[in-house]
Design a protein around this motif. Sequence first.
Motif, PDB file in Angstrom:
ATOM      1  N   PRO A 247      65.764  52.346  27.361  1.00 11.06           N
ATOM      2  CA  PRO A 247      65.614  50.962  26.916  1.00 11.06           C
ATOM      3  C   PRO A 247      64.192  50.435  27.136  1.00 11.06           C
ATOM      4  CG  PRO A 247      67.653  51.229  28.157  1.00 11.06           C
ATOM      5  CD  PRO A 247      66.895  52.506  28.305  1.00 11.06           C
ATOM      6  N   ARG A 248      63.770  49.550  26.243  1.00  8.87           N
ATOM      7  CA  ARG A 248      62.445  48.936  26.323  1.00  8.87           C
ATOM      8  C   ARG A 248      62.585  47.437  26.144  1.00  8.87           C
ATOM      9  NH1 ARG A 248      59.764  53.031  21.828  1.00  8.87           N
ATOM     10  NH2 ARG A 248      60.184  54.990  22.944  1.00  8.87           N
ATOM     11  N   ARG A 249      61.468  46.730  26.208  1.00  5.94           N
ATOM     12  CA  ARG A 249      61.487  45.291  25.929  1.00  5.94           C
ATOM     13  C   ARG A 249      61.990  45.066  24.508  1.00  5.94           C
ATOM     14  NH1 ARG A 249      55.854  44.815  28.316  1.00  5.94           N
ATOM     15  NH2 ARG A 249      56.089  43.800  30.351  1.00  5.94           N
ATOM     16  N   GLY A 250      63.083  44.315  24.402  1.00  5.87           N
ATOM     17  CA  GLY A 250      63.590  43.963  23.089  1.00  5.87           C
ATOM     18  C   GLY A 250      64.156  45.118  22.300  1.00  5.87           C
ATOM     19  N   GLN A 251      64.377  46.276  22.941  1.00  2.83           N
ATOM     20  CA  GLN A 251      64.884  47.434  22.202  1.00  2.83           C
ATOM     21  C   GLN A 251      65.949  48.136  23.038  1.00  2.83           C
ATOM     22  OE1 GLN A 251      61.973  50.105  20.419  1.00  2.83           O
ATOM     23  NE2 GLN A 251      63.291  51.853  20.802  1.00  2.83           N
ATOM     24  N   ASN A 283      58.512  39.456  33.794  1.00  2.00           N
ATOM     25  CA  ASN A 283      57.262  38.705  33.883  1.00  2.00           C
ATOM     26  C   ASN A 283      56.199  39.491  33.129  1.00  2.00           C
ATOM     27  OD1 ASN A 283      54.885  37.451  34.592  1.00  2.00           O
ATOM     28  ND2 ASN A 283      55.524  37.052  36.702  1.00  2.00           N
ATOM     29  N   LEU A 284      55.822  39.000  31.979  1.00  3.45           N
ATOM     30  CA  LEU A 284      54.902  39.744  31.126  1.00  3.45           C
ATOM     31  C   LEU A 284      53.512  39.881  31.727  1.00  3.45           C
ATOM     32  CD1 LEU A 284      55.911  38.361  27.609  1.00  3.45           C
ATOM     33  CD2 LEU A 284      56.706  40.415  28.773  1.00  3.45           C
ATOM     34  N   LEU A 285      53.213  39.156  32.818  1.00  2.00           N
ATOM     35  CA  LEU A 285      51.927  39.291  33.487  1.00  2.00           C
ATOM     36  C   LEU A 285      51.881  40.543  34.359  1.00  2.00           C
ATOM     37  CD1 LEU A 285      51.324  35.584  34.582  1.00  2.00           C
ATOM     38  CD2 LEU A 285      50.428  36.767  32.563  1.00  2.00           C
ATOM     39  N   LEU A 286      53.042  41.109  34.658  1.00  2.00           N
ATOM     40  CA  LEU A 286      53.127  42.313  35.475  1.00  2.00           C
ATOM     41  C   LEU A 286      53.284  43.534  34.578  1.00  2.00           C
ATOM     42  CD1 LEU A 286      55.583  41.040  38.238  1.00  2.00           C
ATOM     43  CD2 LEU A 286      53.113  41.359  38.459  1.00  2.00           C
ATOM     44  N   PRO A 287      52.876  44.692  35.064  1.00  2.00           N
ATOM     45  CA  PRO A 287      53.087  45.904  34.261  1.00  2.00           C
ATOM     46  C   PRO A 287      54.575  46.165  34.089  1.00  2.00           C
ATOM     47  CG  PRO A 287      52.413  46.452  36.504  1.00  2.00           C
ATOM     48  CD  PRO A 287      52.235  44.973  36.359  1.00  2.00           C
ATOM     49  N   LEU A 288      54.921  46.815  32.985  1.00  2.00           N
ATOM     50  CA  LEU A 288      56.327  47.084  32.712  1.00  2.00           C
ATOM     51  C   LEU A 288      56.794  48.252  33.579  1.00  2.00           C
ATOM     52  CD1 LEU A 288      58.876  46.438  31.174  1.00  2.00           C
ATOM     53  CD2 LEU A 288      58.122  47.985  29.357  1.00  2.00           C
ATOM     54  N   ILE A 289      57.407  47.914  34.706  1.00  2.00           N
ATOM     55  CA  ILE A 289      58.024  48.897  35.591  1.00  2.00           C
ATOM     56  C   ILE A 289      59.486  48.525  35.630  1.00  2.00           C
ATOM     57  CG2 ILE A 289      58.090  49.846  37.925  1.00  2.00           C
ATOM     58  CD1 ILE A 289      55.154  49.124  38.203  1.00  2.00           C
ATOM     59  N   VAL A 313      63.756  45.371  37.008  1.00  2.00           N
ATOM     60  CA  VAL A 313      62.491  45.004  36.379  1.00  2.00           C
ATOM     61  C   VAL A 313      61.563  44.487  37.459  1.00  2.00           C
ATOM     62  CG1 VAL A 313      61.332  43.483  34.732  1.00  2.00           C
ATOM     63  CG2 VAL A 313      63.566  44.442  34.165  1.00  2.00           C
ATOM     64  N   LEU A 314      60.367  45.048  37.561  1.00  2.00           N
ATOM     65  CA  LEU A 314      59.382  44.598  38.535  1.00  2.00           C
ATOM     66  C   LEU A 314      59.091  43.114  38.334  1.00  2.00           C
ATOM     67  CD1 LEU A 314      57.300  45.232  40.760  1.00  2.00           C
ATOM     68  CD2 LEU A 314      55.670  45.796  38.942  1.00  2.00           C
ATOM     69  N   GLY A 315      59.241  42.348  39.398  1.00  2.00           N
ATOM     70  CA  GLY A 315      59.010  40.913  39.323  1.00  2.00           C
ATOM     71  C   GLY A 315      60.265  40.104  39.091  1.00  2.00           C
ATOM     72  N   ALA A 316      61.306  40.745  38.582  1.00  2.00           N
ATOM     73  CA  ALA A 316      62.574  40.054  38.335  1.00  2.00           C
ATOM     74  C   ALA A 316      63.698  40.598  39.211  1.00  2.00           C
ATOM     75  CB  ALA A 316      62.958  40.165  36.856  1.00  2.00           C
ATOM     76  N   GLY A 317      63.559  41.832  39.708  1.00  2.00           N
ATOM     77  CA  GLY A 317      64.567  42.408  40.577  1.00  2.00           C
ATOM     78  C   GLY A 317      65.691  43.073  39.811  1.00  2.00           C
ATOM     79  N   PHE A 318      66.844  43.186  40.482  1.00  2.00           N
ATOM     80  CA  PHE A 318      68.003  43.856  39.909  1.00  2.00           C
ATOM     81  C   PHE A 318      68.873  42.881  39.127  1.00  2.00           C
ATOM     82  CE2 PHE A 318      66.947  46.619  43.501  1.00  2.00           C
ATOM     83  CZ  PHE A 318      66.978  47.861  42.895  1.00  2.00           C
ATOM     84  N   SER A 319      69.572  43.419  38.157  1.00  2.00           N
ATOM     85  CA  SER A 319      70.587  42.674  37.425  1.00  2.00           C
ATOM     86  C   SER A 319      71.698  43.656  37.064  1.00  2.00           C
ATOM     87  CB  SER A 319      70.016  42.024  36.161  1.00  2.00           C
ATOM     88  OG  SER A 319      69.484  43.003  35.278  1.00  2.00           O
ATOM     89  N   ALA A 320      72.874  43.140  36.734  1.00  2.00           N
ATOM     90  CA  ALA A 320      73.994  44.012  36.410  1.00  2.00           C
ATOM     91  C   ALA A 320      74.973  43.302  35.489  1.00  2.00           C
ATOM     92  CB  ALA A 320      74.712  44.469  37.684  1.00  2.00           C
ATOM     93  N   ARG A 321      75.642  44.079  34.658  1.00  2.00           N
ATOM     94  CA  ARG A 321      76.681  43.580  33.770  1.00  2.00           C
ATOM     95  C   ARG A 321      77.819  44.583  33.704  1.00  2.00           C
ATOM     96  NH1 ARG A 321      73.779  41.063  28.312  1.00  2.00           N
ATOM     97  NH2 ARG A 321      72.618  39.395  29.342  1.00  2.00           N
TER      98      ARG A 321
END
Length: 424
Positions: A247-251, A283-289, A313-321
Amino acid sequence: MKINIQIHYSFGLLNALSLSVALLLAGCKTSPEPAQEPASLPTPKPAATLACHAAGSPAWQLLGEQRWPLDTSWAGTPISGLSSIDYNPADDSYYLVSDDRSAKDSARWYQARIRYNASGLQQVSITGQQYLQTPSGTPYPSSRTAAADTAVPDPEALRLLPGGRSVVWSSEGDFARGFGPALQQAGLDGSWQKTWPLPALLQGPLQLATGRGPRNNMTLEGIAISDDQRSLWLAMEGALRQDGPLPRRGQIGGPLRITQYDLASQQPVRQIAYIPDALPKDNLLLPLIAINGVSEVLADGPDHLLVLERAYVLGAGFSARVYRINTQEASDTLAIDALQDAAYTPAHKELLLDFAQLGLRTVDNLEGMTWGPRLASGERVLLLVSDNNFNPAQVTQFLALVETPACASASGNTSGHAGQSHRN
């Protein structure tokens, strides 16, 4: 899957933030090791009444939470890396496998006691541990001491087999030393019993000549036993290289494979494709990790599975669904060599729960999921556990969720609740 760069087999992409925070916290004084049962924080008080959900669409609300810090130990070893949870009704206990690659101690699972009622999650305590064993009958060695012909396992999923006398567990493989993923069966004393065959496409490591095969640390992550106890479902965490990208941003990601085994013959008989979500907002200011993939599956009635997607996501942490899928409505992909550009029907996903809507302080690296005993009033209870990656910046998180009753009508559905159906 391990998500901590302090361990060499972790996600290589998550270095920056995880290491910085871990080093800061590592210098803090830790509490004394408990003699037996690990300490836990008070469980949040649940809502007095259960919110309803639309008829025909399962939903849950938080019943309780327990959080253990990194220094919580058993027999002198941190209770960390918990990557699965399964309930054994025969003795009212839970089995939790650690994905420690025999680094802190030999590969092992824990037994636990979990107590809850309508007022909340009352107790989570370790009651014992069991070492997994090699075919020669010894505990698994670390990579420093393992013989050249012995894989060091990365245990990620464990389920009790029907009858309760054996377990089946998966390893993501030992790619660095030339070993691919594996599905093993063991006795309740940890003794090796047999290795189950994997479809050729899932065997690794990467085929250098063709660039095909499983991705390191994105292999066998989830196991479910069907309600009729005739099938075992084995879920990959991410797509094979020939099946599509991560998975990628928006994809959305390329399709990952969930394989059905016949429990009587222990042979793969069918396979379906599952499409993981695009990466969460970052956070688009951080590298995509970042990463997103399937971390567990669980049977939910005839021909249905619950699928746990966990992202970082670096800067946002964990999420789950949690999604619900119908296993019979998807195409059989077992004989399809490459899913990218192939004709097939993936499993339809119905969103049942976004953990961001539960009111938790944080969501950690959730990797284990099981049904526990029903409440006295009849509601089902879903239990989850997180893998803290042996990282001081994380916690081992236990969650108990209670299924909410159906509303009288669709119009009576509670606005914004966690279980709203996304089925069209």
